[in-house]
Scaffold this motif. Structure first.
Motif, PDB file in Angstrom:
ATOM      1  N   LYS A  69       0.803  -1.223   0.000  1.00 12.21           N
ATOM      2  CA  LYS A  69       0.000   0.000   0.000  1.00 12.21           C
ATOM      3  C   LYS A  69       0.838   1.275   0.000  1.00 12.21           C
ATOM      4  O   LYS A  69       0.302   2.367  -0.109  1.00 12.21           O
ATOM      5  CB  LYS A  69      -0.958   0.008   1.205  1.00 12.21           C
ATOM      6  N   GLY A  70       2.148   1.151   0.173  1.00 14.73           N
ATOM      7  CA  GLY A  70       3.026   2.310   0.125  1.00 14.73           C
ATOM      8  C   GLY A  70       2.921   3.246   1.317  1.00 14.73           C
ATOM      9  O   GLY A  70       3.227   4.435   1.216  1.00 14.73           O
ATOM     10  N   VAL A  71       2.505   2.714   2.452  1.00 13.38           N
ATOM     11  CA  VAL A  71       2.342   3.530   3.663  1.00 13.38           C
ATOM     12  C   VAL A  71       3.693   3.635   4.370  1.00 13.38           C
ATOM     13  O   VAL A  71       4.390   2.638   4.528  1.00 13.38           O
ATOM     14  CB  VAL A  71       1.285   2.894   4.612  1.00 13.38           C
ATOM     15  N   ASN A  72       4.051   4.852   4.802  1.00 19.44           N
ATOM     16  CA  ASN A  72       5.306   5.012   5.541  1.00 19.44           C
ATOM     17  C   ASN A  72       5.096   4.660   7.015  1.00 19.44           C
ATOM     18  O   ASN A  72       3.968   4.402   7.450  1.00 19.44           O
ATOM     19  CB  ASN A  72       5.880   6.422   5.368  1.00 19.44           C
ATOM     20  N   ILE A  73       6.173   4.663   7.783  1.00 24.48           N
ATOM     21  CA  ILE A  73       6.095   4.240   9.185  1.00 24.48           C
ATOM     22  C   ILE A  73       5.126   5.106   9.984  1.00 24.48           C
ATOM     23  O   ILE A  73       4.350   4.592  10.791  1.00 24.48           O
ATOM     24  CB  ILE A  73       7.496   4.204   9.834  1.00 24.48           C
ATOM     25  N   SER A  74       5.131   6.403   9.749  1.00 27.40           N
ATOM     26  CA  SER A  74       4.206   7.292  10.460  1.00 27.40           C
ATOM     27  C   SER A  74       2.760   6.933  10.147  1.00 27.40           C
ATOM     28  O   SER A  74       1.902   6.911  11.037  1.00 27.40           O
ATOM     29  CB  SER A  74       4.467   8.751  10.089  1.00 27.40           C
ATOM     30  N   GLY A  75       2.492   6.635   8.883  1.00 22.00           N
ATOM     31  CA  GLY A  75       1.149   6.229   8.485  1.00 22.00           C
ATOM     32  C   GLY A  75       0.746   4.902   9.095  1.00 22.00           C
ATOM     33  O   GLY A  75      -0.403   4.718   9.507  1.00 22.00           O
ATOM     34  N   VAL A  76       1.693   3.981   9.160  1.00 23.03           N
ATOM     35  CA  VAL A  76       1.430   2.675   9.777  1.00 23.03           C
ATOM     36  C   VAL A  76       1.051   2.875  11.244  1.00 23.03           C
ATOM     37  O   VAL A  76       0.099   2.252  11.735  1.00 23.03           O
ATOM     38  CB  VAL A  76       2.650   1.732   9.639  1.00 23.03           C
ATOM     39  N   LYS A  77       1.776   3.759  11.929  1.00 19.85           N
ATOM     40  CA  LYS A  77       1.468   4.031  13.338  1.00 19.85           C
ATOM     41  C   LYS A  77       0.034   4.524  13.498  1.00 19.85           C
ATOM     42  O   LYS A  77      -0.695   4.053  14.368  1.00 19.85           O
ATOM     43  CB  LYS A  77       2.422   5.084  13.907  1.00 19.85           C
ATOM     44  N   VAL A  78      -0.373   5.442  12.638  1.00 13.77           N
ATOM     45  CA  VAL A  78      -1.733   5.996  12.707  1.00 13.77           C
ATOM     46  C   VAL A  78      -2.761   4.906  12.452  1.00 13.77           C
ATOM     47  O   VAL A  78      -3.750   4.782  13.185  1.00 13.77           O
ATOM     48  CB  VAL A  78      -1.899   7.166  11.706  1.00 13.77           C
ATOM     49  N   ILE A  79      -2.542   4.100  11.427  1.00  9.44           N
ATOM     50  CA  ILE A  79      -3.473   3.022  11.100  1.00  9.44           C
ATOM     51  C   ILE A  79      -3.613   2.057  12.255  1.00  9.44           C
ATOM     52  O   ILE A  79      -4.729   1.688  12.651  1.00  9.44           O
ATOM     53  CB  ILE A  79      -3.042   2.286   9.809  1.00  9.44           C
TER      54      ILE A  79
END
Length: 84
Positions: A69-79
């Motif tokens: 999905k191309g999510v960065n680490i910060s985005g993964v944390k939010v998810i």
């Protein structure tokens, strides 16, 4: 009679090298994810990280989010925070 070995999903039994091979993720990535608080492997012998099956399943999901999905680490944390 064979002994019955029962390993709980939360038992830390997989070393970082094995997890790296299983998930096809570099060890440095696993360390970075730990540093960011996305996974918390248990430490044995003061330094060696051991992951549980529960950790591996979480890492599989993180790997999917990052690679597919191309999510960065910060985005993964939010998810992950939203899902918990």
């Amino acid at each position: 009679m064979k002994p019955k070995i029962k390993i709980s999903e939360s038992d830390p039994v997989y070393a970082i090298g094995i997890v790296s091979q299983l998930l096809q993720m570099p060890e440095w990535t696993l360390r970075a994810l730990e540093k960011e608080g996305l996974v918390a492997p248990k430490r044995k012998f003061k330094k060696i990280r051991f992951y549980s099956m529960k950790d591996i399943k979480r890492l599989e999901y993180i790997h999917y989010l990052m690679d597919e999905k191309g999510v960065n680490i910060s985005g993964v944390k939010v998810i992950l925070e939203m899902e918990e």
